[in-house]
Scaffold this motif. Structure first.
Motif, PDB file in Angstrom:
ATOM      1  N   ARG A 189       0.822  -1.221   0.000  1.00  0.00           N
ATOM      2  CA  ARG A 189       0.000   0.000   0.000  1.00  0.00           C
ATOM      3  C   ARG A 189       0.855   1.270   0.000  1.00  0.00           C
ATOM      4  O   ARG A 189       0.583   2.216  -0.738  1.00  0.00           O
ATOM      5  N   ASP A 190       1.882   1.328   0.837  1.00  0.00           N
ATOM      6  CA  ASP A 190       2.728   2.530   0.897  1.00  0.00           C
ATOM      7  C   ASP A 190       3.446   2.761  -0.428  1.00  0.00           C
ATOM      8  O   ASP A 190       3.557   3.903  -0.897  1.00  0.00           O
ATOM      9  N   LYS A 191       3.943   1.686  -1.034  1.00  0.00           N
ATOM     10  CA  LYS A 191       4.623   1.822  -2.330  1.00  0.00           C
ATOM     11  C   LYS A 191       3.659   2.326  -3.389  1.00  0.00           C
ATOM     12  O   LYS A 191       4.013   3.178  -4.222  1.00  0.00           O
ATOM     13  N   SER A 199       2.966   6.030  -2.865  1.00  0.00           N
ATOM     14  CA  SER A 199       4.105   6.813  -3.349  1.00  0.00           C
ATOM     15  C   SER A 199       4.115   6.881  -4.868  1.00  0.00           C
ATOM     16  O   SER A 199       4.373   7.941  -5.452  1.00  0.00           O
TER      17      SER A 199
END
Length: 333
Positions: free
Chosen positions: A120-122, A125
């Motif tokens: 999710r974070d990737k 970003s």
């Protein structure tokens, strides 16, 4: 909603993945493709955040799919799917740009959800970077387009080269120019004179509304012409060479922009339009004539040429071209 594309030539595995978990309940949407070539068509038509791809497929492998997508600057995160015997493929896929790999036989609802949570974070970003790149790309096009409209210079080919470099679809087909002014803009400005921030929000909303209509109708760009109430719309309705079709396309765009601005922002506008060819060589003259059709003084409306804000295009001055025929003018709102 995070968009996922699953690429696998085995129908049973596609069905298994589709039913493995409730994708939408967990914030995902899943689409499937039965081959790498079908996946390329999907990625050409829409944007995806994650691509799960099998490595060993006929005609085009997952490795080649990843390689081609990277060459096309696809912004998705790629994950290799593999059987136990495909390790050589997996290793090559990681070299080509896949972020990780999953073994098909080990996939469970829990392990898949844990893996997706890690991504999710990737993905966030990647989305932020993609949105920023898209915004900077459009700003560059608008700045250069505004310069071409306002300045009587021979930079049409440089502008065309910029559009090609940025892969902007305005190059496809004949291009039309529409110019419009906000009616009673001085009254609107007076009402918002004590709130510059609110005025800027209004201008951004106006530009965004115009751009949405253009994107829905074909391809093009909406440009604010400085501090005035004037805006320009450049758009292409496709490769059809018919003048009648081009006029109908222009009328459709102007009608929808007028309706949207009236409904969403309570703004009324007056439009003028003129068609020109793909070379962009008559764009400045076409803009001047459209300004004249609006009943404004063109020279007064066009301030001195602004300094170039992009190193992509070089400044070259040439003699004036003969002006084109006067544009077709559509009545005021």
């Amino acid at each position: 909603m995070i968009r996922i594309l699953l690429v696998d030539d085995e129908p049973q595995f596609r069905t298994h993945m589709t039913t493995l978990l409730d994708w939408q309940a967990h914030g995902f949407s899943l689409q499937t493709a039965s081959s790498a070539r079908a996946a390329l068509a999907c990625l050409e038509a829409e944007e995806y955040d994650i691509v799960f791809t099998d490595m060993n497929m006929p005609n085009m492998s997952g490795v080649e799919l990843i390689r081609q997508c990277r060459q096309r600057e696809c912004g998705a995160v790629f994950v290799a799917l593999s059987g136990f015997s495909d390790y050589a493929y997996v290793r090559e896929s990681l070299t080509c740009g896949a972020v990780d790999y999953l073994l098909k036989n080990d996939l469970t609802e829990t392990s898949l959800l844990n893996f997706l949570d890690q991504l999710r974070d990737k993905i966030a970003s990647t989305r932020t970077r993609r949105d920023l790149d898209s915004s900077l790309r459009m700003d560059m096009i608008r700045q250069n387009c505004r310069h071409i409209l306002l300045a009587d210079t021979a930079e049409a080919e440089e502008f065309r080269a910029l559009l090609k470099e940025l892969d902007f679809p305005l190059l496809d087909g004949r291009v039309s120019l529409c110019v419009f002014e906000v009616d009673n803009f001085s009254d609107v400005a007076a009402r918002l004179s004590r709130s510059p921030a609110q005025m800027e929000r209004l201008k951004r909303s106006l530009l965004s509304t115009c751009q949405s209509v253009i994107d829905d109708c074909g391809a093009g760009v909406a440009v604010g012409m400085g501090e005035s109430a004037r805006y320009a719309l450049l758009f292409s309705g496709g490769r059809t060479a018919s003048t009648l079709f081009q006029m109908q396309c222009a009328a459709n765009v102007m009608g929808r922009v007028r309706s949207s601005l009236s409904k969403l922002l309570n703004i009324n506008c007056t439009f003028a339009a003129g068609a020109f060819d793909q070379t962009f060589s008559t764009l400045h003259e076409c803009y001047l004539r459209s300004c004249a059709a609006l009943g404004a003084s063109c020279r007064q409306a066009c301030p001195p040429s602004p300094a170039r804000r992009s190193a992509t295009m070089t400044s070259k001055t040439s003699s004036r071209r003969s002006p084109p025929a006067a544009p077709d003018t559509f009545g005021s709102s």
